[in-house]
Design a protein around this motif. Structure first.
Motif, PDB file in Angstrom:
ATOM      1  N   VAL A 135      47.413  37.950  46.250  1.00  0.00           N
ATOM      2  CA  VAL A 135      46.056  37.128  45.759  1.00  0.00           C
ATOM      3  C   VAL A 135      46.524  35.521  45.231  1.00  0.00           C
ATOM      4  O   VAL A 135      47.519  35.531  44.969  1.00  0.00           O
ATOM      5  CB  VAL A 135      45.995  37.633  44.835  1.00  0.00           C
ATOM      6  CG1 VAL A 135      43.999  37.237  43.783  1.00  0.00           C
ATOM      7  CG2 VAL A 135      44.563  39.282  45.178  1.00  0.00           C
ATOM      8  N   VAL A 136      45.919  34.464  46.090  1.00  0.00           N
ATOM      9  CA  VAL A 136      46.284  33.247  45.756  1.00  0.00           C
ATOM     10  C   VAL A 136      45.792  33.019  44.283  1.00  0.00           C
ATOM     11  O   VAL A 136      45.972  32.484  43.600  1.00  0.00           O
ATOM     12  CB  VAL A 136      46.371  32.378  46.948  1.00  0.00           C
ATOM     13  CG1 VAL A 136      46.897  30.919  46.503  1.00  0.00           C
ATOM     14  CG2 VAL A 136      47.696  33.001  47.631  1.00  0.00           C
ATOM     15  N   THR A 137      44.220  33.028  44.369  1.00  0.00           N
ATOM     16  CA  THR A 137      43.672  32.748  43.497  1.00  0.00           C
ATOM     17  C   THR A 137      42.357  33.518  43.831  1.00  0.00           C
ATOM     18  O   THR A 137      41.777  34.061  45.006  1.00  0.00           O
ATOM     19  CB  THR A 137      42.465  31.382  43.869  1.00  0.00           C
ATOM     20  OG1 THR A 137      42.487  31.411  45.642  1.00  0.00           O
ATOM     21  CG2 THR A 137      44.027  29.887  43.431  1.00  0.00           C
TER      22      THR A 137
ATOM     23  N   GLU B  80      46.734  40.748  41.396  1.00  0.00           N
ATOM     24  CA  GLU B  80      47.907  40.102  41.949  1.00  0.00           C
ATOM     25  C   GLU B  80      47.745  40.961  43.598  1.00  0.00           C
ATOM     26  O   GLU B  80      48.487  39.771  44.398  1.00  0.00           O
ATOM     27  CB  GLU B  80      49.182  41.028  41.646  1.00  0.00           C
ATOM     28  CG  GLU B  80      49.102  40.300  39.980  1.00  0.00           C
ATOM     29  CD  GLU B  80      50.169  40.548  39.751  1.00  0.00           C
ATOM     30  OE1 GLU B  80      50.688  40.417  38.809  1.00  0.00           O
ATOM     31  OE2 GLU B  80      50.818  41.795  39.588  1.00  0.00           O
ATOM     32  N   TYR B  81      47.199  42.097  43.870  1.00  0.00           N
ATOM     33  CA  TYR B  81      46.842  43.167  45.274  1.00  0.00           C
ATOM     34  C   TYR B  81      45.894  43.128  45.663  1.00  0.00           C
ATOM     35  O   TYR B  81      45.650  43.533  44.455  1.00  0.00           O
ATOM     36  CB  TYR B  81      48.619  43.542  45.697  1.00  0.00           C
ATOM     37  CG  TYR B  81      50.280  42.475  45.659  1.00  0.00           C
ATOM     38  CD1 TYR B  81      51.170  41.774  46.827  1.00  0.00           C
ATOM     39  CD2 TYR B  81      50.655  42.225  44.816  1.00  0.00           C
ATOM     40  CE1 TYR B  81      51.743  41.207  46.439  1.00  0.00           C
ATOM     41  CE2 TYR B  81      51.884  42.245  44.310  1.00  0.00           C
ATOM     42  CZ  TYR B  81      52.605  41.469  45.240  1.00  0.00           C
ATOM     43  OH  TYR B  81      53.488  40.071  44.991  1.00  0.00           O
TER      44      TYR B  81
ATOM     45  N   LEU C 252      46.725  35.428  35.156  1.00  0.00           N
ATOM     46  CA  LEU C 252      45.927  36.144  34.920  1.00  0.00           C
ATOM     47  C   LEU C 252      45.741  36.803  33.548  1.00  0.00           C
ATOM     48  O   LEU C 252      44.956  37.426  32.990  1.00  0.00           O
ATOM     49  CB  LEU C 252      46.479  37.407  35.912  1.00  0.00           C
ATOM     50  CG  LEU C 252      46.447  39.092  35.962  1.00  0.00           C
ATOM     51  CD1 LEU C 252      44.648  38.834  36.799  1.00  0.00           C
ATOM     52  CD2 LEU C 252      47.594  39.838  36.544  1.00  0.00           C
ATOM     53  N   ASP C 253      46.847  36.674  32.773  1.00  0.00           N
ATOM     54  CA  ASP C 253      46.584  36.874  31.496  1.00  0.00           C
ATOM     55  C   ASP C 253      45.636  36.002  30.939  1.00  0.00           C
ATOM     56  O   ASP C 253      44.911  36.978  29.578  1.00  0.00           O
ATOM     57  CB  ASP C 253      47.963  37.030  30.968  1.00  0.00           C
ATOM     58  CG  ASP C 253      49.238  37.529  31.772  1.00  0.00           C
ATOM     59  OD1 ASP C 253      48.654  39.224  31.706  1.00  0.00           O
ATOM     60  OD2 ASP C 253      49.874  37.216  31.587  1.00  0.00           O
ATOM     61  N   GLN C 254      44.820  34.926  30.910  1.00  0.00           N
ATOM     62  CA  GLN C 254      44.360  34.448  30.296  1.00  0.00           C
ATOM     63  C   GLN C 254      42.867  34.888  30.915  1.00  0.00           C
ATOM     64  O   GLN C 254      41.934  34.164  30.700  1.00  0.00           O
ATOM     65  CB  GLN C 254      44.223  33.057  30.520  1.00  0.00           C
ATOM     66  CG  GLN C 254      45.319  32.045  30.337  1.00  0.00           C
ATOM     67  CD  GLN C 254      45.857  31.058  30.624  1.00  0.00           C
ATOM     68  OE1 GLN C 254      45.419  30.694  32.074  1.00  0.00           O
ATOM     69  NE2 GLN C 254      46.113  30.079  29.868  1.00  0.00           N
TER      70      GLN C 254
ATOM     71  N   GLY D  73      50.855  32.448  39.805  1.00  0.00           N
ATOM     72  CA  GLY D  73      51.378  30.652  39.653  1.00  0.00           C
ATOM     73  C   GLY D  73      51.534  29.958  41.622  1.00  0.00           C
ATOM     74  O   GLY D  73      52.490  29.149  40.947  1.00  0.00           O
ATOM     75  N   SER D  74      50.771  30.686  41.878  1.00  0.00           N
ATOM     76  CA  SER D  74      50.952  29.764  43.190  1.00  0.00           C
ATOM     77  C   SER D  74      50.222  27.955  43.402  1.00  0.00           C
ATOM     78  O   SER D  74      50.625  27.663  44.300  1.00  0.00           O
ATOM     79  CB  SER D  74      50.281  30.540  44.683  1.00  0.00           C
ATOM     80  OG  SER D  74      51.220  31.705  44.595  1.00  0.00           O
ATOM     81  N   VAL D  75      48.783  28.425  42.423  1.00  0.00           N
ATOM     82  CA  VAL D  75      48.039  25.935  42.787  1.00  0.00           C
ATOM     83  C   VAL D  75      49.362  25.278  41.818  1.00  0.00           C
ATOM     84  O   VAL D  75      49.543  25.554  40.370  1.00  0.00           O
ATOM     85  CB  VAL D  75      47.652  26.595  42.139  1.00  0.00           C
ATOM     86  CG1 VAL D  75      46.839  25.755  42.662  1.00  0.00           C
ATOM     87  CG2 VAL D  75      46.646  28.023  43.552  1.00  0.00           C
TER      88      VAL D  75
END
Length: 396
Positions: A41-43, A138-139, A369-371, A393-395
């Motif tokens: 997952v990117v976003t 994440e996936y 994700l933690d936020q 953290g891809s973006v």
């Protein structure tokens, strides 16, 4: 491939948590899912529909992995996937559709007949929508990949516009669908009920479709200011006064050509009673304020059961509507989930060619994700933002 995975999990009314969850498999129960893919997952976005569950206004059970707005990179494909490859960057429609049933073949992918044993239509991470694992993770596994996925033509270009493109999975097509089904076109006057993310997306969509004037009503000034930032007229629904009078001040007329309900079943009364729930108030306003022969688009969610309602009838999905008024004015009502695949490619093109800046309009805010739990709390508090989770953290 085997790796760790984490996701946003519904724990009970008012509570979500980020927890370790199983890494997805290419499987449907005990059967190998050769038509599926696994995405990194990117976003993935927090949706107003998710909030209904988290508030305890549905029959969702604790343990549900949330999230139906997914953009990702393919990391694994099943044997039968022909046209999607590892490394492709793709948008995932929130509707899960088989591509084989009579509804899918007619373009009604929001009500696929084969992906949910309980009713037509399915979605990732949502109550009563087939039990599919959500994508605030994440996936995630996506079935029927060749049919469902929208591949971005150039991954590098897509990453430059990822804050806009992430909205193709739901919110942008849903707002656009609301306007299309309300008959918005060049020169239309349009009222958008609700200035949450879908309402703001609908307002931008009305402009893209050529509306002459777009009026947005809401009870939160921050959201109304966001609507004004890209040229909408606004009405503060906490203020007393007749709605037709307020529309007349803006248009010189007391009715609009098209009405879009982006509020749904948790609607509140207007004016001095704005703190009181009134689940049918937007639908009744739509019939009062839409011209005879006009159309009413209803992308706002209405449920078959609302256990948290203050109204006994509404707990069973029964609303007190002045339907005779709509009948007398020959209104058309358009309900149901947006069939995302009908719109996502042309809206992608509008983004890539710079015809619309949807991320600015809905005020995208990136979080990790933690936020996510804080993002849910801020969204529920009325923040004029669309929270987009970046799990890896891809973006930039």
């Amino acid at each position: 491939m085997n790796a760790a995975n984490r996701g946003v999990v519904y724990k009970g009314p008012g509570e979500v948590a980020v927890e370790s969850i199983a890494y997805p498999e290419l499987a449907l129960g005990n059967r190998k899912c050769e038509h599926g893919v696994i995405l990194k997952v990117v976003t993935t976005n927090i949706c107003g529909s998710d909030q209904h569950m988290v508030r305890g206004r549905t029959t969702a059970q604790p343990g549900l992995v949330l999230g139906h707005e997914i953009t990702g990179m393919v990391v694994e494909t099943g044997r039968d996937v022909e046209f999607i490859k590892p490394g492709d960057l793709v948008s995932v429609p929130f509707n899960i559709a088989c591509g084989r049933c009579r509804n899918c073949k007619s373009g009604q992918t929001g009500i696929c007949l084969n992906v949910n044993p309980s009713r037509p239509g399915a979605a990732y991470g949502y109550v009563d929508m087939g039990g599919w694992v959500g994508g605030q993770t994440e996936y995630v596994m996506v079935p029927y990949a060749d049919f469902n996925l929208l591949k971005f033509p150039d991954a590098d270009q897509a990453m430059e516009k990822i804050k806009d493109l992430t909205l193709l999975s739901d919110i942008f097509p849903t707002g656009f669908h609301g306007c299309v089904t309300a008959g918005v076109g060049p020169g239309s006057t349009v009222y958008i009920a609700g200035a949450g993310p879908v309402g703001l997306a609908a307002a931008v969509s009305a402009q893209l479709l050529g509306a002459a004037c777009v009026i947005v009503g809401d009870m939160i000034e921050e959201r109304l200011a966001q609507a004004r930032s890209f040229g909408c007229e606004t009405i503060d629904l906490t203020q007393d006064g007749d709605m037709a009078d307020k529309i007349e001040v803006i248009l010189g007329e007391r009715e609009v050509d098209a009405f879009v309900d982006c509020v749904g079943f948790e609607a509140h009364a207007c004016g001095c009673n704005h703190g009181k729930e009134a689940p049918a108030t937007v639908l009744n306003s739509a019939m009062s304020l839409t011209r005879a022969g006009g159309q009413i688009g209803i992308p706002g969610l209405y449920v078959t059961e609302d256990p948290g309602s203050e109204d006994e009838a509404a707990k069973q999905g029964a609303l007190s509507m002045r339907f005779g008024l709509g009948w007398a004015k020959s209104h058309s009502f358009h309900t149901g989930q947006c069939p995302v695949m009908k719109y996502h490619r042309p809206l992608m093109q509008a983004i890539l060619f710079g015809k619309v800046n949807i991320a600015d309009a809905v005020n995208v805010q990136m979080i990790n994700l933690d936020q996510a739990p804080q993002g849910y709390a801020d969204f529920d508090g009325g923040a004029a933002k669309k929270f987009v989770i970046d799990p890896h953290g891809s973006v930039a």
